[in-house]
Design an enzyme around this catalytic site. Structure first.
Site: not given
Ligand code: GLA
Length: 812
Positions: A222, A296
């Site tokens: 990210e 995700e």
């Molecule tokens: C983000 C991150 C993950 C985690 C989620 C929340 O998207 O990429 O590693 O921190 O948020 O759980």
């Protein structure tokens, strides 16, 4: 086809007739007795045959049994369309003894792939020292996944986030005060290169191209949330290639940051917790063609100490999953199984919301690896979309569960009676300067006799206890950025101890540069205190082995200390240490560090994996930094993850007393937001100056009484994001803290999947609502970025008309 008989082997292998006797002579024949022509031909034939055989063996070993590529429209596994049904499981958050069980659970849920982060700080705890053993043996985790019929998506970092200590970064990087993480800072890149080379050495051989289960590898994590430097992403990509990774490399981002740092040679995936259609539409803007993947997809969310336990919305989760399955999109459920953040692994969400050690995440597979209603609903949904011939196995048997009756603790080791040899230092410095990653430091100095005065420092990370001659006077608390304590008058010189506990390092945003301990100078009544003794308390095995225990007296035990008990167990099994009678600290069972506990909740139990217990006597050690009134050890046969006890919080208030009413600040802007969930950037007609920023909602698009904000970020007069370092919530009129975690800090934690929401479960106060930020100092604000509450169109609280206030507190 049956395996071949012994003698026959040869004939079978090559199809030629070779008398057995010849074989035995191979060893000898060649150099010594002059053979006849027939003999020579036979021997040559044999040699060719053997060379051919060796060739076949080697080719079979390296010829990948499977191929995986990113096709024009789909992922292709062995040339056939492959929908990745993936779920996230962190090897570090599951006891290795249970890796197979959890992976079997993942398979039984209907997944065909697991996704795993690597945490750099676990693999390289000291510069150049690599550890791939125990819970860090990720290669073994991958091999077991393969044995259980699961593919693997690997996320080696270097940054992971994941509510893990410093987002996975090793804290020793911060010893260099100027290092710029997640940039092309050469200091940083050199360290990353060394780490990636090691990752390639250890895990490269497990790629599908080498016969292993690893299909794809993620670059960074990210990054778009943090920067826009595509060259930086290019550097990391090349490091992975140079480290031997030849499977597809990809990058993940939330929809509003897909273009930030984007590169054509990194396959993009989008992360979201809702609105798959909208998120995939955004993805199509940078990926006009190719398989769509959600990197995700959140079935729940993580918990932080003092905030309501998170439960995902089942219907929305199933609806969105069904949408992706039906549309042939691939996805990864974050988390499929959250597990537990043992030891020092927990991170902290920004501005400073320390994460709980339970990482249950309301995931389909519970913290202890149990099936849940969500597990079965997911399994049933997947069953509807299986490719022909594929079946879903039954879940493995549940591991045995026990409870342990209360045992009174009889022994304790007060911390102040177990201090190590101190280091002398003129000024107090951060943990990292003393090469200490985790635990506590007691900073001690002498203070002169004198009137009552305030001891303070610019920052004390994270929780400080201030003692004068061993008596606790007060706390400092990073949550409210309260770094001062009023000391009583004293008639003689006294000993001042500032006992500092480092909770997890922030795992998100620029705040990952999270140096622990005292950020000096420390002053008393405005005069700097110098000449310190530094007591390093890393809470590691070596320290625990040297503790001197004494009987717990009837008056219990005041002050921070280690408590020890022996519990007898007939039949070991999983259980949940009941922490209700304890304050705040860590717990160990037979030397295994179970992680952090804190009586404010929501988590009130700590998962104890059965394999860490043994028949007979088991040693339980509990460090209580607050001191326990009733030191009792007991374990339940079920977790308690949803019990807030704010009345036990040592900090009277979670926030500094509001120094300003938003209505006392000048209005600098008023307008109407656009409907929908898209990020909106607002530029003021002219920049405004001030320490406080407030937004007032006048009404909402759904006509309801609520206001909600997923994220608000401020821009300087050039339009660049302002650092959020030191921001706190100065004031808010209403926040839901029972029905869900609608706390105001959610609006400034950088995560768009959670949000500030005004009360709805009990009172339902109407607009206008306001949220005031304390920026810590006066800054120039040229505008702001507003991310509405995410999700489908009917979500509550999306603000329509609003006013913005910026200014300083009126002179008293
Ligand atoms: C983000 C991150 C993950 C985690 C989620 C929340 O998207 O990429 O590693 O921190 O948020 O759980």
């Amino acid at each position: 086809m049956n395996p071949p008989a012994k003698g026959q082997a040869f004939r079978f292998l090559f199809g030629a007739e070779i008398p057995l006797s010849a074989r035995s002579s191979l060893a000898y024949a060649l150099p010594i007795n002059a053979p006849n022509m027939k003999h020579i031909v036979q021997t040559l034939l044999l040699i060719c045959a053997l060379v051919f055989a060796a060739g076949c063996v080697t080719t079979t070993r390296h010829t990948p049994q499977h191929t995986f590529v990113i096709g024009t429209n789909d992922f292709l596994l062995d040339g056939r369309t492959f929908q990745i049904r993936c779920g996230e499981v962190h090897a570090a958050r599951v006891p290795p003894e249970y890796w197979r069980h959890r992976l079997q659970m993942a398979k039984a849920m209907g997944l065909n792939t697991v996704c795993a982060y690597l945490f750099w700080n676990q693999i390289e705890p000291r510069p150049g020292q690599f550890n791939w053993s125990g819970a860090a043996n990720v290669a073994e985790f991958c091999r077991i996944a393969q044995e259980e019929g699961l593919w693997v998506v690997l996320r080696p970092g270097p940054y992971a986030c994941a509510e893990w200590e410093m987002g996975g970064f090793p804290s020793w990087l911060l010893k260099d005060n100027d290092i710029k993480l997640r940039t092309r800072d050469p200091q940083y890149l050199d360290a990353v290169k060394r780490y990636m080379r090691e990752v390639g050495r250890e895990l490269g051989p497990l790629q599908i191209t080498k016969g292993g289960p690893i299909l794809m590898v993620q670059v960074e994590n990210e990054y778009g949330f943090y920067g826009k430097d595509a060259e930086y992403m290019g550097e990391l990509r090349q490091m992975l290639v140079d480290s031997g990774f030849d499977v597809p490399l990809f990058a993940c981002n939330p929809k509003d940051h897909l273009k930030d740092g984007w590169r054509a040679d990194l396959f993009p995936v989008v992360n979201f917790g809702s609105d798959p259609a909208g998120s995939f539409r955004a993805l199509r803007e940078i990926l006009p063609q190719g398989p769509l993947m959600c990197g995700e997809f959140y079935p729940g969310w993580f918990d932080t100490w003092g905030a309501t336990h998170h439960l995902g919305k089942m219907d929305a989760y199933l609806k969105d999953l069904d949408y992706m399955l039906k549309s042939g999109a691939s996805f990864s459920i974050y988390m499929a199984h959250g597990g537990t953040t043992f030891g020092f692994g927990t991170g902290a969400d920004r501005p400073f919301k320390p994460d709980t050690s339970s990482y249950d995440y309301d995931a389909p597979i519970s913290e202890a690896g149990w099936t849940t209603d969500k597990f079965f609903k997911t399994r049933d949904l997947f069953a509807k979309y299986l490719p022909p011939g594929e079946t879903i196995p039954e879940p493995p048997a549940k591991n045995p569960v026990i409870s342990i009756a209360p045992v009174a603790v009889t022994q304790w080791a007060p911390i102040f009676a177990n201090l190590p040899t101190p280091v002398a230092d003129e000024q107090p410095r951060n943990f990292e300067q003393y090469d200490q990653s985790y635990g506590c430091i007691d900073y001690r100095t002498k203070i002169p006799a004198g009137p009552a005065a305030t001891v303070e420092a610019p920052a004390i990370n994270d929780i400080g206890q201030v003692f004068v001659d061993g008596v606790r006077i007060g706390f400092t608390d990073r949550r409210s950025r309260n770094f001062k304590v009023r000391l009583p008058a004293s008639t003689q010189e006294a000993t001042l101890d500032i006992f500092v506990e480092a909770m997890g390092r922030v795992n998100f945003g620029p705040e990952v540069h999270d140096r622990k301990g005292i950020h000096g100078p420390v002053t008393l009544g405005g005069r700097e205190l110098t000449g310190w003794q530094i007591f390093n308390l890393p809470l590691d095995d070596r320290m625990l082995a040297h503790l001197k225990y004494r009987p717990v007296t009837s008056t219990g035990a005041a002050g921070p200390g280690f408590y020890q008990a022996v519990v007898t167990v007939e039949k070991p099994g999983d259980c949940f240490l009941d922490m209700h009678s304890w304050g705040k600290g860590f717990a160990w069972v037979n030397g295994h560090n179970l992680g952090r506990y804190w009586n404010i909740g929501p988590q009130q139990t700590m998962y104890v994996p059965g394999p860490w217990l043994k028949r007979g006597n088991n040693k339980v050690v509990i460090l209580d930094l607050l001191g326990s009134e009733q030191p009792v050890v007991a374990a339940l046969d079920h977790p308690v993850l949803n019990e807030l006890r704010p009345q036990l919080d040592f900090a009277r208030s979670r926030r500094p007393v509001a120094k300003v009413k938003f209505s006392q600040l000048p209005v600098v802007y008023a307008a109407t937001f656009a409907p929908g969930s898209g990020l909106q950037e607002v530029k003021f007609d002219r920049p405004a100056q001030g320490r406080y920023f407030a937004i007032e909602s006048l009404n909402a698009f759904d006509g309801g009484p609520y206001a909600a904000i997923a994220e608000i970020a401020l821009l300087d007069d050039t339009g660049k994001p302002l650092s959020e370092e030191g921001w706190t919530i100065a004031d808010v009129d209403s926040e839901e803290r029972t029905g869900e975690d609608g706390t105001a800090e959610n609006a400034i934690d950088g995560q768009t999947a959670n949000f500030w929401h005004t009360e709805w479960s009990d009172r339902k106060p109407a607009h206008p609502h306001h949220l005031t930020l304390d920026l810590g100092k006066s800054v120039t604000v040229g505008g702001f970025r507003y991310t509405p509450r995410q999700g489908a169109d009917n979500v509550t609280g999306r603000i329509k008309d609003y006013r913005i206030y910026v200014g300083d507190a009126p002179k008293p």
